[in-house]
Design a protein around this motif. Structure first.
Motif, short mmCIF file in Angstrom:
data_model
loop_
_atom_site.label_atom_id
_atom_site.label_comp_id
_atom_site.label_asym_id
_atom_site.label_seq_id
_atom_site.Cartn_x
_atom_site.Cartn_y
_atom_site.Cartn_z
N GLN A 222 18.73 22.30 74.04
CA GLN A 222 17.55 22.13 73.26
C GLN A 222 16.39 22.37 72.74
O GLN A 222 16.28 22.51 71.41
CB GLN A 222 17.01 20.46 73.94
N CYS B 72 21.38 11.26 80.40
CA CYS B 72 20.75 9.70 79.75
C CYS B 72 19.16 9.98 79.42
O CYS B 72 18.44 9.12 78.77
CB CYS B 72 21.05 8.44 80.13
N ASP B 73 18.77 10.04 80.41
CA ASP B 73 16.06 10.36 80.82
C ASP B 73 16.33 11.42 79.28
O ASP B 73 14.93 11.44 79.20
CB ASP B 73 16.49 10.47 82.20
N LEU C 134 18.18 12.73 76.67
CA LEU C 134 17.77 13.10 75.67
C LEU C 134 18.59 11.29 75.54
O LEU C 134 19.36 10.37 75.24
CB LEU C 134 19.54 13.16 75.53
N PRO C 135 16.95 10.28 75.74
CA PRO C 135 17.10 9.02 75.42
C PRO C 135 17.94 8.42 73.82
O PRO C 135 18.65 7.17 73.77
CB PRO C 135 16.06 8.15 75.24
N GLN C 136 17.74 9.18 72.67
CA GLN C 136 18.06 8.89 71.92
C GLN C 136 19.48 9.43 71.12
O GLN C 136 20.23 8.84 70.14
CB GLN C 136 17.15 9.11 70.61
N LEU C 137 20.05 10.00 71.83
CA LEU C 137 21.31 10.49 71.77
C LEU C 137 22.73 9.40 71.50
O LEU C 137 23.29 8.89 72.58
CB LEU C 137 21.76 11.62 72.46
N PRO C 138 22.87 9.21 70.38
CA PRO C 138 24.37 9.08 70.13
C PRO C 138 25.15 9.45 71.32
O PRO C 138 25.84 10.43 72.06
CB PRO C 138 24.99 9.27 69.20
N GLN C 139 25.82 8.62 72.44
CA GLN C 139 27.37 8.27 72.83
C GLN C 139 28.37 7.76 72.16
O GLN C 139 28.40 6.72 71.96
CB GLN C 139 27.08 7.98 74.15
N HIS D 16 30.59 13.07 64.16
CA HIS D 16 29.35 13.15 64.31
C HIS D 16 29.14 14.79 64.39
O HIS D 16 28.26 15.21 64.20
CB HIS D 16 28.79 13.06 65.44
#
Length: 140
Positions: free
Chosen positions: A31, A99-100, A102-107, A132
């Motif tokens: 990142q 997830c903490d 990358l909170p906005q990342l789509p899954q 994606h």
């Protein structure tokens, strides 16, 4: 032809949101880089649906995977006890919720079709991943 300045779009294939600290550190480095960015998490949802089974039942159903898991745990325990890192170094195996970070990342939640030697994704899952526009998938 000019050189484009687009970043490499990286997807992470994970068994779940909890990963060792060294993986979280790797994701942080991606990142922070000027050349790559994590754009998608592909999460194995089949593990969330499975109840934890007793060791003997796992040995009967998945002997190779259970054996590998047991060996990995023994080696990690030996590593921690015999080869203790200096106290100023962080624990590379400390569980971290990715997830903490990358909170906005789509899954994309997937349920792989498992065989003895490989896992396969169905066509619908592959289509959802392709939407994606990921350049590289890293299976962790």
């Amino acid at each position: 032809m000019g050189i484009t300045s687009q970043k490499i779009r990286v997807g992470l294939m994970l068994g779940g949101p909890m990963v060792p600290a060294w993986i979280a550190q790797m994701v942080d480095q991606i990142q922070l880089s000027s050349h790559s960015e994590v754009v998608l998490m592909v999460v194995d949802d089949s593990r969330a649906a499975k109840p934890v089974q007793p060791l003997l039942a796992r040995l009967r159903q998945e002997p190779i995977a259970t054996f590998h898991s047991a060996i990995r745990r023994v080696l990690e325990t030996l590593d921690r006890s015999l080869l203790q890192a200096p106290p100023e170094l962080p624990d590379a195996f400390l569980p971290v919720n990715i997830c903490d970070r990358l909170p906005q990342l789509p899954q994309v939640l997937v349920v792989p079709q498992r065989t003895t030697w490989s896992d396969r994704l169905n066509d619908d899952d592959i289509t959802r991943i392709r939407q994606h526009e990921v350049d590289v998938l890293i299976r962790i």
